[in-house]
Design an enzyme around this catalytic site. Structure first.
Site, PDB file in Angstrom:
ATOM      1  NE  ARG A 135      40.158  33.497  32.088  1.00 58.27           N
ATOM      2  CZ  ARG A 135      39.239  34.196  32.721  1.00 58.27           C
ATOM      3  NH1 ARG A 135      39.332  35.382  32.742  1.00 58.27           N
ATOM      4  NH2 ARG A 135      38.392  33.702  33.389  1.00 58.27           N
ATOM      5  NE  ARG A 190      33.225  33.750  47.559  1.00 56.88           N
ATOM      6  CZ  ARG A 190      32.471  34.105  46.401  1.00 56.88           C
ATOM      7  NH1 ARG A 190      31.951  32.792  46.216  1.00 56.88           N
ATOM      8  NH2 ARG A 190      32.322  34.959  46.058  1.00 56.88           N
ATOM      9  NE  ARG A 237      39.178  37.378  41.774  1.00 55.57           N
ATOM     10  CZ  ARG A 237      37.816  37.489  42.203  1.00 55.57           C
ATOM     11  NH1 ARG A 237      37.742  37.792  43.554  1.00 55.57           N
ATOM     12  NH2 ARG A 237      36.817  37.250  41.417  1.00 55.57           N
TER      13      ARG A 237
END
Ligand code: ZN
Length: 224
Positions: A91, A163, A174
Site C-alpha cells: 500500500r 453497508r 475511500r
C-alpha cells in the site's frame, strides 16, 4: 513454467476481487488479500491478530513491519512457489520496496502489477448500488443484480441494507485515500516497467481475457 508473481491495484468496485478469483482458477495461484488475512487473524486471535487488533482499536493502521512480515511468510510458502496474487499489499512505497527485497532474497521478482482502473463516478455508481441481506450477507445490486422484491433477500427473505462502506460519502472518502496511496505506487511500478493497465469499465469477461492475454505474453517473454 515461469512464475507469476502478481500484485493487484485498483479502486474499490473496479472488479479486482472478481478478477482475482478468475486468476486463481486459471493459474492455480494462492490469493493473499491483506484485509482478509488480518480479519482472519483477529478472529482466530493469533499473535498477529492481537497485534493488529491493538492498532485497529486505537484507530491506527497496522504497522508496515507487521504486514510485511505476514506477506513475507506467505510469499515464501510452498503453495506460492509458482507464484501468488497480492491484493491490498503493498500500500506504500516502503512496503513495495520491502516486497522487492523479500523477493530478491528468494531469487525471485515481481512479474507484473495489474491495475484494474475505473473512474471515480463509475466506482460510486457501482458501490452505492450494493445491498446486502442482514441474515446471511447475500449481495445484490440495484442496477446489475436486483432482488425480485424490493428490499428483500431472494434467498432468505431477510431485509436488505446498504453497508456504511457503500454509502456515497464513505465511498468518496475511500476514493480519496485510494488515490493518495495508490498514485505513488502506480508511478513506482510504471518506472519499473511492471505496470499493466486494464479498463475496469469493460465487462468482467473482457477484462479477464485482456489480463490472460497479457500474462501469456509476459510468460513467453520471460521464457525467452
Ligand atoms: Zn440473504
Amino acid at each position: 513454467m515461469s512464475e507469476l508473481n502478481l500484485i493487484l491495484l485498483g479502486p474499490p468496485g473496479a472488479g479486482k476481487g472478481t478478477q482475482a478469483g478468475r486468476l486463481v482458477e486459471d493459474f492455480d495461484l494462492p490469493y493473499y488479500a491483506t484485509g482478509d488475512i488480518l480479519r482472519t487473524a483477529v478472529k482466530n486471535e493469533t499473535e498477529l491478530g492481537r497485534a493488529a487488533k491493538q492498532n485497529m482499536d486505537r484507530g491506527e493502521l497496522v504497522p508496515d513491519d507487521v504486514i510485511t512480515g505476514v506477506i513475507g511468510e506467505r510469499v515464501d510458502s510452498a503453495e506460492a512457489r509458482d507464484g501468488f496474487i497480492l491484493d491490498g499489499f503493498p500500500r506504500t512505497i516502503p512496503q513495495a520496496e520491502a516486497l522487492d527485497r523479500m523477493l530478491g532474497e528468494l531469487d525471485r521478482r515481481l512479474t507484473a502489477a495489474l491495475l484494474i482502473d475505473a473512474p471515480d463516478e463509475e466506482v460510486i455508481r457501482r458501490l452505492s448500488g450494493r445491498r446486502i441481506c442482514v441474515q446471511d450477507q447475500h449481495l445484490y445490486h440495484l442496477d446489475f443484480d436486483p432482488p425480485k422484491h424490493d428490499g428483500k433477500c431472494d434467498r432468505d427473505g431477510s431485509r436488505l441494507i446498504q453497508r456504511d462502506d457503500d454509502k456515497p460519502e464513505t465511498i468518496k472518502r475511500r476514493l480519496e485515500v485510494y488515490h493518495e496511496q495508490t498514485h505513488p505506487l502506480i508511478d513506482y511500478y510504471e518506472q519499473a516497467a511492471l505496470l499493466r493497465r486494464f479498463d475496469g469499465c469493460r465487462t468482467q469477461a473482457e477484462v479477464h481475457d485482456h489480463i490472460r492475454a497479457t500474462l501469456a505474453t509476459l510468460r513467453l517473454e520471460s521464457e525467452l
